[in-house]
Motif scaffolding. Sequence first.
Motif, short mmCIF file in Angstrom:
data_model
loop_
_atom_site.label_atom_id
_atom_site.label_comp_id
_atom_site.label_asym_id
_atom_site.label_seq_id
_atom_site.Cartn_x
_atom_site.Cartn_y
_atom_site.Cartn_z
N MET A 1 66.80 68.31 21.44
CA MET A 1 66.17 67.06 21.05
C MET A 1 65.28 67.32 19.84
O MET A 1 64.59 68.33 19.75
CB MET A 1 65.32 66.53 22.21
N THR A 2 65.28 66.40 18.90
CA THR A 2 64.45 66.51 17.71
C THR A 2 63.31 65.51 17.78
O THR A 2 63.53 64.33 18.04
CB THR A 2 65.28 66.25 16.43
N ALA A 3 62.11 65.95 17.55
CA ALA A 3 60.97 65.05 17.58
C ALA A 3 61.01 64.12 16.38
O ALA A 3 61.63 64.43 15.36
CB ALA A 3 59.68 65.86 17.58
N ASN A 4 60.35 62.96 16.52
CA ASN A 4 60.39 62.02 15.40
C ASN A 4 59.37 62.40 14.34
O ASN A 4 58.67 63.40 14.45
CB ASN A 4 60.19 60.59 15.90
N SER A 5 59.29 61.57 13.31
CA SER A 5 58.50 61.93 12.14
C SER A 5 57.01 62.04 12.42
O SER A 5 56.25 62.57 11.61
CB SER A 5 58.72 60.90 11.03
N GLY A 6 56.56 61.54 13.59
CA GLY A 6 55.15 61.63 13.92
C GLY A 6 54.67 63.05 14.11
O GLY A 6 53.49 63.32 14.13
N SER A 7 55.60 64.02 14.27
CA SER A 7 55.21 65.41 14.47
C SER A 7 55.05 66.16 13.17
O SER A 7 54.73 67.35 13.18
CB SER A 7 56.24 66.12 15.35
N ARG A 8 55.29 65.52 12.03
CA ARG A 8 55.12 66.21 10.76
C ARG A 8 53.70 66.72 10.63
O ARG A 8 52.75 66.05 10.97
CB ARG A 8 55.46 65.27 9.61
N GLY A 9 53.57 67.90 10.09
CA GLY A 9 52.27 68.55 10.02
C GLY A 9 52.17 69.68 11.02
O GLY A 9 51.34 70.58 10.86
N PHE A 10 53.00 69.68 12.07
CA PHE A 10 53.09 70.80 12.98
C PHE A 10 54.03 71.84 12.38
O PHE A 10 54.88 71.53 11.55
CB PHE A 10 53.60 70.37 14.35
N ALA A 11 53.91 73.07 12.85
CA ALA A 11 54.74 74.14 12.31
C ALA A 11 56.20 73.96 12.68
O ALA A 11 57.08 74.41 11.96
CB ALA A 11 54.24 75.49 12.82
N GLN A 12 56.49 73.29 13.79
CA GLN A 12 57.88 73.11 14.22
C GLN A 12 57.98 71.88 15.11
O GLN A 12 56.97 71.30 15.52
CB GLN A 12 58.36 74.35 14.97
N ASP A 13 59.23 71.48 15.38
CA ASP A 13 59.47 70.30 16.21
C ASP A 13 59.59 70.65 17.69
O ASP A 13 59.31 69.82 18.55
CB ASP A 13 60.75 69.59 15.77
N VAL A 14 60.05 71.86 17.99
CA VAL A 14 60.22 72.29 19.37
C VAL A 14 59.42 73.58 19.58
O VAL A 14 59.66 74.57 18.90
CB VAL A 14 61.70 72.51 19.73
N TYR A 15 58.50 73.54 20.53
CA TYR A 15 57.66 74.69 20.84
C TYR A 15 58.09 75.30 22.17
O TYR A 15 58.65 74.62 23.03
CB TYR A 15 56.19 74.28 20.93
N ASP A 16 57.78 76.58 22.32
CA ASP A 16 58.00 77.18 23.64
C ASP A 16 57.11 76.49 24.68
O ASP A 16 57.54 76.28 25.82
CB ASP A 16 57.67 78.68 23.60
N ALA A 17 55.90 76.15 24.29
CA ALA A 17 54.98 75.47 25.22
C ALA A 17 54.14 74.45 24.49
O ALA A 17 53.55 74.75 23.45
CB ALA A 17 54.07 76.49 25.91
N VAL A 18 54.11 73.24 25.02
CA VAL A 18 53.18 72.22 24.58
C VAL A 18 52.15 72.04 25.68
O VAL A 18 52.52 71.84 26.85
CB VAL A 18 53.87 70.88 24.28
N ILE A 19 50.89 72.15 25.33
CA ILE A 19 49.82 72.05 26.32
C ILE A 19 49.07 70.74 26.09
O ILE A 19 48.59 70.48 24.99
CB ILE A 19 48.87 73.25 26.22
N VAL A 20 49.01 69.94 27.12
CA VAL A 20 48.36 68.63 27.05
C VAL A 20 46.92 68.79 27.51
O VAL A 20 46.65 68.98 28.69
CB VAL A 20 49.10 67.60 27.93
N GLY A 21 45.99 68.72 26.58
CA GLY A 21 44.57 68.83 26.91
C GLY A 21 43.99 70.16 26.49
O GLY A 21 44.49 71.23 26.88
N GLY A 22 42.93 70.10 25.70
CA GLY A 22 42.29 71.31 25.18
C GLY A 22 41.01 71.66 25.90
O GLY A 22 40.08 72.19 25.28
N GLY A 23 40.94 71.39 27.21
CA GLY A 23 39.82 71.88 28.00
C GLY A 23 39.97 73.37 28.23
O GLY A 23 40.92 74.01 27.75
N HIS A 24 39.05 73.96 28.98
CA HIS A 24 39.06 75.42 29.07
C HIS A 24 40.33 75.96 29.70
O HIS A 24 40.84 77.01 29.27
CB HIS A 24 37.81 75.91 29.83
N ASN A 25 40.90 75.27 30.68
CA ASN A 25 42.14 75.77 31.29
C ASN A 25 43.32 75.71 30.32
O ASN A 25 44.15 76.63 30.27
CB ASN A 25 42.46 74.98 32.55
#
Length: 530
Positions: A1-25
């Motif tokens: 699956m390819t992410a849409n244009s809203g992901s531009r600015g990231f290094a890539q479209d598909v990551y090994d891991a996407v983490i939702v939330g930047g709290g300590h965990n």
Amino acid sequence: MTANSGSRGFAQDVYDAVIVGGGHNGLVAAAYLAGAGRSVLVLERLGHTGGAAVSTRPFAGVDARLSRYSYLVSLLPSKIVRDLGLRFGTRRRTVSSYTPYERDGRPGGLLVGGGEDRTRRSFAELTGSDREYEAWRAFYGTTGRLARKVFPTLTEPLPTRAELRARIDDEAAWRMLFEEPLGRAVEERFADDLVRGVVLTDGLIGTFADADDPSLVQNRCFLYHVIGGGTGDWDVPVGGMGALTDALAEAARAAGAEIATGHEVLRIHTDGTAPAEVTFRTATGEGAVAGRDVLVNASPRALAELLGEDPGDGGPAPEGAQFKVNMLLSRLPRLRDTSVDPREAFGGTFHIAEGYEQLRRAHGEAAAGELPSVPPSEIYCHSLADPSILGPELAGQGCQTLTLFGLHTPARLFEKDNRQTREVLLTATLAQLDAHLAEPLTDCLAFDGDGRPCIEAKTPPDLERELRLPGGHIFHRDLSWPYADGQEAGRWGVETAHRNVLLCGAGAVRGGGVSGIPGHNAAMAVLERR
């Protein structure tokens, strides 16, 4: 699956891991996974990382960085600090607790700390004998032995109930903490109401329960409050709680993780095999990115909503039950009990209206829909152990911070009028503290740049609004036992019904508190599989 244009600015479209939330965990998971060579993207809704574990300057024009929401460290394993090379430290409090009282018209206080002899004398002054002190030593000797056996398991694959019981290898301790309501152990071992209350409070932090609650939710809360580090000590984070999350963000970035703040995740779509699509919103519109694994540092209810599932399937809605007050003082107040230095009394946990029967009465009143008539709470002063959180001018003037944590104030009490109820509760809570002071606390408050007293209060609805804690529950939901309980907990206690979606927040099995344990365990689950 390819992410849409809203992901531009990231290094890539598909990551090994996407983490939702930047709290300590989430940051712990990101640092472990990126350090193992995985491509990692962290998406954080707010404009900064840290979640509830942050240091902020809440008072306008005042150079005091307070640990605004969470404030002490006990459950963070030294293993995580070592593994990630964190530049972060804590300081031990020389006094564990101080509990003021009045007996026969005379003020006094139970001081735990400052050496064994001094603690023994303080118990004897309260009760007239050594009996309660010996019972205290025996009780916490038992919890200490249990802590040394249980705490290391929190960063290992989830044991079964039988495996943990065998590891503890103490049937009396197992029965006391894992099978019988905490109130039974407290009442059997201690005779003095004040001592009973001090013991019970560790089972009520962020937990609305009675000592005899048959669900044993109070036991679970107590367990996590006495096993930290294998000692149960609660230490002061040097530089404030934000120093920890800043160090974690630095470690994650140094390992190669990307962290995008101002990215609110809206949806997660997965079939369990192909990379999951994560849709997010920024100030400029929506976008999407894909992750072979998605780790969610949010509550189980939030995860269900992101997946388009019914959040009610996980049981009753969580309900927080704490009252948080942050203050900056121009000086510490004088105590009615002149036998103790205020720097000692406020350097540990200062218990207010937390006798055993007071706690029982407060719970009953709150359960009936009324604010406790005598609100129980506890206070400590971060700046006594760590003056670095104060600017040089404030420190030179003798200013000090105070953090108050109130009990038995469930979210339901604030539904009608949060603002007014908050003010009523604040007034009543400070009145209970004033009863043990030689001067009103308000006379000691510092003022901000606009001339307002430096005091702020947070209720469960406030925490839900500001941090999206469900119902204002600081643990995301009731704490779990640190073993597999027959449900689909998975090998690490972070797995979900979707193979490539994991829960890495406080609502995971063995979650709750500032520990990093769910983040570590979610990362281990990913690394084992891929």
